[in-house]
Design a protein around this motif. Structure first.
Motif, PDB file in Angstrom:
ATOM      1  N   ALA A 243       0.832  -1.208   0.000  1.00 59.07           N
ATOM      2  CA  ALA A 243       0.000   0.000   0.000  1.00 59.07           C
ATOM      3  C   ALA A 243       0.864   1.254   0.000  1.00 59.07           C
ATOM      4  CB  ALA A 243      -0.931  -0.005   1.209  1.00 59.07           C
ATOM      5  N   LEU A 247       0.777   3.848  -3.103  1.00 63.18           N
ATOM      6  CA  LEU A 247      -0.144   4.887  -2.640  1.00 63.18           C
ATOM      7  C   LEU A 247      -0.432   5.963  -3.684  1.00 63.18           C
ATOM      8  CD1 LEU A 247      -1.830   5.881  -0.266  1.00 63.18           C
ATOM      9  CD2 LEU A 247       0.182   7.138   0.553  1.00 63.18           C
ATOM     10  N   GLY A 250      -2.974   4.635  -6.051  1.00 61.21           N
ATOM     11  CA  GLY A 250      -4.126   3.941  -5.489  1.00 61.21           C
ATOM     12  C   GLY A 250      -5.441   4.679  -5.578  1.00 61.21           C
TER      13      GLY A 250
END
Length: 516
Positions: A243, A247, A250
């Protein structure tokens, strides 16, 4: 104190060799319109500095993906951006949008070479030093430094990173992952490997051994108690690591899908410019390239069938070692399985580049203290397998010098020619199972030494022919294909050997050894 003095000398010697190699040519120097990997790295700096993140992986008027478009995960892009920021400060022309394409100058070459040195010094070399210093089997001060010297003088990585031009970061992060797992720092090891995987997707070669080793460790602890807690922590660590790396992408599903399409361009691997392009690039020492000499696979089965066949063979070849590692999780088994799985991927998988052999060479370096003879042999063959690429880059002299230096270092450090018994090669259990069936096993050391010397002679002759003798007009690829086929035959035998060591290794059934 003496130990670290020896390590300092080792690092200085390794850096000197790298510096000497970096003085030579690099990939695609003065060869428009595409140049080579050096220009690819420079171009990524140009793109990441001048364009917003949302355009890095998309084809636009400012980002022609056919000209070295980004096809590595986000960490590669972030690293390119950091390098570009420094380059812009020194000389804006180096990363100027459009006008810097194909830029070549001595100051810029010095800058690019320096960025590789910095990556080596910050990530790869410290991991090697700490790994060798902590090895239980190399408690003697000289042993630790000589082991580190052999690893740092491995010619394949030096020639590709500091000659051809490539960064050692993904391999460095993977090595940090192994180092952390060796100390039972499982969460840190998972983070390190996630960084490796998010720098280069080819680290998938190492992913199954990492997964199986950690899963097996959870099984050992019990999935109803501490094992379940560890499994939950590991899963959370992996999710958070990915993640963090993804990021900036995302916020948009299409962004993520485009990055994934760039990382795994299956269609691009099937058809390029109306020509079939399957399994390998150039003359690679894997099974499909070698078989194509005898059988034109593309004329026998469809591209989709070839893809499925490649997947099936790769999966079946690595399955036994992975099952053994999951059931009998041990650090020693983990390192050997890293070798076996990476070699299976290289030999049988889809879309293979000759440089991918470095993903096999790294874990082989990690076991050079355990099986110095076979590790040295493999590392020499792995460098030889990249000979056509190295010759195109004008790296013949560095290739010859580093190969001889590495061989001499291993001979002096480990007396490898005296380490050819079944016990030295980790084949004692296997030899006992064959006792009474194979009468020649008593002369095994002599046979292995003879094969090694014949192998060196063959590699030497093919190297000389490739460099000095023009091929027949009717067979222009005679020498590159010969190098690939000879290397592939070696790798197939090595794959059998490493799997035998793994499957017959009684040590793996014992409790996991800890590295002090």
């Amino acid at each position: 104190m003496e130990k670290w003095s020896l390590m300092t000398v080792t690092v200085l010697l390794a850096l000197t060799v790298r510096w000497a190699v970096s003085l030579g040519s690099y990939s695609g120097a003065g060869k428009p319109p595409m140049y080579g990997d050096y220009e690819a790295q420079r171009h990524w700096q140009e793109i990441t500095y001048n364009l917003p993140i949302r355009q890095w992986y998309f084809n636009t008027s400012d980002n022609n993906l056919l000209y070295w478009g980004l096809d590595y995960p986000p960490l590669t892009a972030y690293h390119s951006f950091v390098c570009a920021y420094i380059a812009k400060f020194i000389n804006p022309d180096w990363v100027a949008l459009h006008s810097s394409r194909g830029y070549e100058s001595q100051p810029h070459k010095l800058f690019m070479r320096t960025t590789v040195f910095v990556a080596d010094l910050l990530v790869y070399i410290p991991a090697v030093i700490l790994y060798c210093s902590s090895l239980k089997e190399t408690s003697a001060k000289k042993k630790a430094s000589t082991c580190a010297l052999c690893i740092l003088l491995y010619p394949g990585l030096i020639l590709i990173d500091h000659g051809h031009f490539q960064y050692p970061l993904s391999l460095g992060f993977a090595l940090w992952g192994v180092l952390c797992l060796s100390h039972d720092w499982d969460l840190l090891g998972s983070v390190a490997f996630c960084l490796a995987l998010n720098y280069k997707q080819m680290e998938l070669y190492h992913s199954l051994p990492f997964f199986c080793y950690l899963l097996g460790k959870c099984f050992k602890k019990g999935l109803k108690g501490k094992g379940l807690v560890l499994l939950t922590k590991l899963a959370g660590t992996v999710v958070l690591s990915f993640a963090a790396c993804w990021l900036p992408f995302g916020t948009d599903v299409e962004q993520i899908m485009q990055v994934l399409r760039r990382l795994f361009p299956i269609d691009r691997g099937l058809i390029i410019n109306n020509y079939l392009f399957i399994f390998f690039q150039d003359k690679v020492a894997n099974i499909w390239c070698s078989l194509s000499v005898l059988i034109k696979i593309k004329n026998v089965v469809s591209p989709q069938t070839q893809l499925k066949l490649s997947f099936a063979v790769t999966f079946l070849s690595l399955l036994p070692a992975c099952i053994k590692l999951t059931v009998q999780s041990s650090l020693r088994g983990f390192k050997f399985t890293l070798v076996s799985c990476a070699l299976s991927f290289f030999l049988f998988s889809f879309q293979v580049h000759e440089k991918s052999i470095l993903l096999v060479a790294l874990p082989v370096c990690l076991i050079i203290n355990e099986i110095p003879f076979m590790a040295t042999w493999f590392l020499l063959v792995s460098t030889f397998s990249m000979l056509p690429l190295l010759l195109r880059d004008g790296l013949l002299l560095p290739y010859a010098v580093t190969m001889l230096a590495f061989l001499a270092t291993c001979l002096a450090s480990f007396s490898i020619l005296d380490k050819t018994s079944a016990e030295d090669l980790q084949l004692k259990a296997f030899s006992l199972s064959l006792k009474g069936y194979v009468s020649w096993f008593k002369s095994f050391p002599r046979i292995v030494r003879t094969l090694f010397l014949l192998s060196l002679s063959l590699m030497g002759v093919l190297s000389l022919l490739s460099a000095a003798v023009p091929p027949p007009q009717s067979l222009p690829d005679l020498f590159p294909v010969s190098v690939s086929v000879v290397s592939c035959l070696h790798f197939l035998l090595f794959l059998v050997y490493f799997n035998v060591v793994i499957l017959w290794d009684s040590k793996n059934s014992k409790s996991q050894k800890k590295i002090s």
